[in-house]
Design an enzyme around this catalytic site. Structure first.
Site, PDB file in Angstrom:
ATOM      1  CG  ASP A  47      18.618 -30.069 -20.950  1.00 29.74           C
ATOM      2  OD1 ASP A  47      17.880 -29.211 -20.430  1.00 29.74           O
ATOM      3  OD2 ASP A  47      18.209 -31.210 -21.246  1.00 29.74           O
TER       4      ASP A  47
ATOM      5  CG  HIS B 222      20.410 -30.297 -17.654  1.00 22.77           C
ATOM      6  ND1 HIS B 222      21.020 -31.376 -18.236  1.00 22.77           N
ATOM      7  CD2 HIS B 222      19.123 -30.650 -17.502  1.00 22.77           C
ATOM      8  CE1 HIS B 222      20.140 -32.331 -18.463  1.00 22.77           C
ATOM      9  NE2 HIS B 222      18.973 -31.908 -18.025  1.00 22.77           N
TER      10      HIS B 222
ATOM     11  CG  ASP C 183      15.579 -33.503 -23.101  1.00 27.20           C
ATOM     12  OD1 ASP C 183      14.637 -34.311 -23.011  1.00 27.20           O
ATOM     13  OD2 ASP C 183      16.621 -33.599 -22.424  1.00 27.20           O
TER      14      ASP C 183
ATOM     15  CG  ASP D 126      12.965 -32.423 -19.133  1.00 27.83           C
ATOM     16  OD1 ASP D 126      13.595 -31.772 -19.968  1.00 27.83           O
ATOM     17  OD2 ASP D 126      13.519 -33.151 -18.274  1.00 27.83           O
TER      18      ASP D 126
ATOM     19  CD  GLU E 299      21.763 -33.424 -21.797  1.00 30.60           C
ATOM     20  OE1 GLU E 299      21.768 -34.464 -22.499  1.00 30.60           O
ATOM     21  OE2 GLU E 299      20.718 -32.895 -21.384  1.00 30.60           O
TER      22      GLU E 299
ATOM     23  CD1 TRP F  81      22.944 -35.750 -18.582  1.00 33.02           C
ATOM     24  CD2 TRP F  81      21.528 -37.493 -18.630  1.00 33.02           C
ATOM     25  NE1 TRP F  81      22.311 -35.817 -17.364  1.00 33.02           N
ATOM     26  CE2 TRP F  81      21.442 -36.872 -17.365  1.00 33.02           C
ATOM     27  CE3 TRP F  81      20.744 -38.618 -18.889  1.00 33.02           C
ATOM     28  CZ2 TRP F  81      20.584 -37.336 -16.368  1.00 33.02           C
ATOM     29  CZ3 TRP F  81      19.890 -39.081 -17.891  1.00 33.02           C
ATOM     30  CH2 TRP F  81      19.811 -38.442 -16.654  1.00 33.02           C
TER      31      TRP F  81
ATOM     32  CE  LYS G 246      19.228 -33.642 -14.349  1.00 30.46           C
ATOM     33  NZ  LYS G 246      18.369 -34.723 -14.801  1.00 30.46           N
TER      34      LYS G 246
ATOM     35  CG  HIS H 169      18.978 -31.912 -25.042  1.00 30.41           C
ATOM     36  ND1 HIS H 169      19.173 -32.971 -24.170  1.00 30.41           N
ATOM     37  CD2 HIS H 169      19.237 -32.373 -26.280  1.00 30.41           C
ATOM     38  CE1 HIS H 169      19.546 -34.032 -24.872  1.00 30.41           C
ATOM     39  NE2 HIS H 169      19.603 -33.695 -26.154  1.00 30.41           N
TER      40      HIS H 169
ATOM     41  CG  ASP I 276      15.979 -31.090 -15.938  1.00 28.89           C
ATOM     42  OD1 ASP I 276      15.623 -30.489 -16.964  1.00 28.89           O
ATOM     43  OD2 ASP I 276      16.559 -32.184 -15.949  1.00 28.89           O
TER      44      ASP I 276
HETATM   45  C1  RNT Z   1      18.257 -35.628 -18.529  1.00 31.28           C
HETATM   46  C2  RNT Z   1      18.828 -35.113 -19.795  1.00 31.28           C
HETATM   47  C3  RNT Z   1      18.802 -36.052 -20.954  1.00 31.28           C
HETATM   48  C4  RNT Z   1      17.501 -36.800 -21.084  1.00 31.28           C
HETATM   49  C5  RNT Z   1      17.335 -37.522 -22.370  1.00 31.28           C
HETATM   50  C6  RNT Z   1      16.283 -38.565 -22.305  1.00 31.28           C
HETATM   51  O1  RNT Z   1      18.176 -34.693 -17.544  1.00 31.28           O
HETATM   52  O2  RNT Z   1      18.215 -33.918 -20.146  1.00 31.28           O
HETATM   53  O3  RNT Z   1      19.114 -35.376 -22.106  1.00 31.28           O
HETATM   54  O4  RNT Z   1      16.405 -35.956 -20.924  1.00 31.28           O
HETATM   55  O5  RNT Z   1      18.543 -38.007 -22.798  1.00 31.28           O
HETATM   56 ZN    ZN Z   2      18.726 -33.118 -22.097  1.00 35.86          ZN
END
Ligand code: RNT
Ligand code: ZN
Length: 416
Positions: free
Chosen positions: A256, A259, A323, A293, A222, A183, A224, A283, A291
């Site tokens: 993810d 994302h 994640d 998390d 990955e 990523w 986003k 993720h 995003d």
């Molecule tokens: C960031 C991505 C990525 C990170 C990690 C730490 O938006 O989701 O995967 O969260 O690699």
């Molecule tokens: Zn991620």
């Protein structure tokens, strides 16, 4: 086996669900748990700066792990309370580098991860890996693999090449495939004049990175939608990586769940991707308005993702990784609660009478489909989950927090 479980088993059997089969399937489903919830994505590099790259951790809960020993101890406390098979998802910044033999990210070696391999062996864990292309003075103007500056771009290509070799070494050590996921935060805060140039450079960088065939490495990229401070343009968008991966055999797209646009249904993507890719690494995260998390909870989004994985018969084709990172709560508890939420969502999905519901759909029995899907929520799920925890030798949902808080009072609180 409790009476409560026996009752639940009969209740589910009445609608055609084999509870024992569901428990067995769940017990074969590994979850890849990210190491970075334990220290707010800081890693162990000395002189490491603030977290950057458009991601953020907020919260001042004391006692984030500062060393490999602390992180491993905390992670060990977490996995002792999480049922089923587990993996640890590492990032390159968690290298355990000998201070007498320092090394840059572009030259990291397998030996810098040997303590993690030991830790994984001791605890029966698999490992997944990520090169770290953020929080670094080597990023130039927020760009890495798409940078117009050749030196910058080469540095990050070398880092990703080194990371893949480390992943291959870990795979060999553990006799188990290692997901190596890339990523990058590369993007622009404001309106770009050139959207295609950075994407051409990113595709070229990735081709150089993936050129070396390596046994045991599962490669993924990955995407986003945007990052903080990078609101106008993200080089590695979903369209970019989808096209890239479909034209590069062996490269997968990692999804993810934070994302995408907030109203996009991430669960719905899985059935499409499964038709064109062998596997989908994920993720799984919880985004609140962006995003963010947040720690996973059993909400509709998570249930939807789990349901699709199960309904597509894809439990062994989706690599479930997590994640999330929240610095405002006990970090060990965050790992435990978030991972168990993922597992509860999977178990709920496994306890649905999917064949029967599919038949309703195919026969256009819309009323039955509507009523029965909603009626699933009143089945005695908790009895089955408790039984799963009991068989796996971990505490039930209401019996682990006090012990984690005791660990916090005794061990974590001593960190200043
Ligand atoms: C960031 C991505 C990525 C990170 C990690 C730490 O938006 O989701 O995967 O969260 O690699
Ligand atoms: Zn991620």
């Amino acid at each position: 086996m409790t009476e409560y479980y026996e009752y639940a088993r009969r209740r589910y059997a009445a609608i055609g669900v084999d509870v024992e089969a569901a428990l067995e399937r769940l017990a074969e489903t590994p979850i890849s748990i990210h190491c970075w919830q334990g220290d707010d994505v800081r890693g162990f590099e000395t002189g490491g700066g603030e977290l950057d790259g458009g991601i953020q951790v907020t919260g001042q809960h004391p006692g984030a792990a500062r060393t490999p020993q602390e992180l491993m101890a905390d992670f060990g406390e977490a996995i002792a309370r999480i049922p089923g098979p587990k993996r640890i998802n590492l990032h390159a910044i968690y290298a355990v580098v000998d201070p007498d033999d320092p090394v840059g990210r572009d030259a990291l070696r397998p030996k810098d991860f040997a303590p993690w391999v030991e830790f994984a062996r001791r605890n029966g864990l698999g490992i997944d890996f990520n090169p770290t292309l953020f929080s670094s003075p080597y990023m130039r103007d927020g760009l890495s693999l798409s940078s117009p500056d050749d030196e910058t771009r080469q540095y990050w290509i070398r880092h990703c090449q080194a990371s893949r070799r480390i992943a291959a070494w870990i795979a060999e050590q553990l006799g188990d495939d290692v997901l190596c996921n890339i990523w990058i935060p590369d993007g622009l805060k404001d309106i770009p004049a050139d959207r295609i140039g950075p994407r051409e450079r990113l595709a070229d960088s990735l081709d150089q990175i993936f050129a070396e065939p390596l046994d045991g490495v599962i490669d993924s990229v990955e995407s986003k939608v945007f990052g903080i401070g990078l609101e106008s343009y993200t080089v590695g968008s979903h369209d970019f990586y989808l096209g890239y991966a479909l034209t590069r055999p062996g490269v997968l797209v990692l999804i993810d769940s934070g994302h995408f646009h907030p109203t996009e249904n991430v669960a719905d993507k899985l059935s499409s991707l499964l038709l064109f890719f062998d596997e989908i690494p994920m993720h799984v995260t919880r985004s609140v308005r962006w995003d963010s998390d947040h720690v996973l909870v059993v909400d509709n989004e998570l249930l939807g993702i789990a349901r699709e994985i199960v309904r597509c018969h894809a439990l062994d084709r989706v690599r479930i990784g997590l994640d999330f990172f929240d610095g405002s709560v006990n970090r060990v508890a965050a790992w435990i609660s978030g991972t168990r939420a993922m597992q509860k969502a999977l178990l709920r999905a496994l306890l649905e009478p999917n064949k029967r519901l599919r038949e309703h759909q195919d026969a256009a029995r819309w009323t039955e489909l509507l009523v029965e899907q909603d009626a699933l929520y009143s089945l005695p799920f908790g009895a089955v989950w408790d039984e799963y925890c009991r068989r796996q030798g971990v505490p039930d949902d209401w019996s682990w927090l006090a012990d984690v808080q005791a660990y916090e009072a005794g061990v974590i609180a001593a960190r200043s």
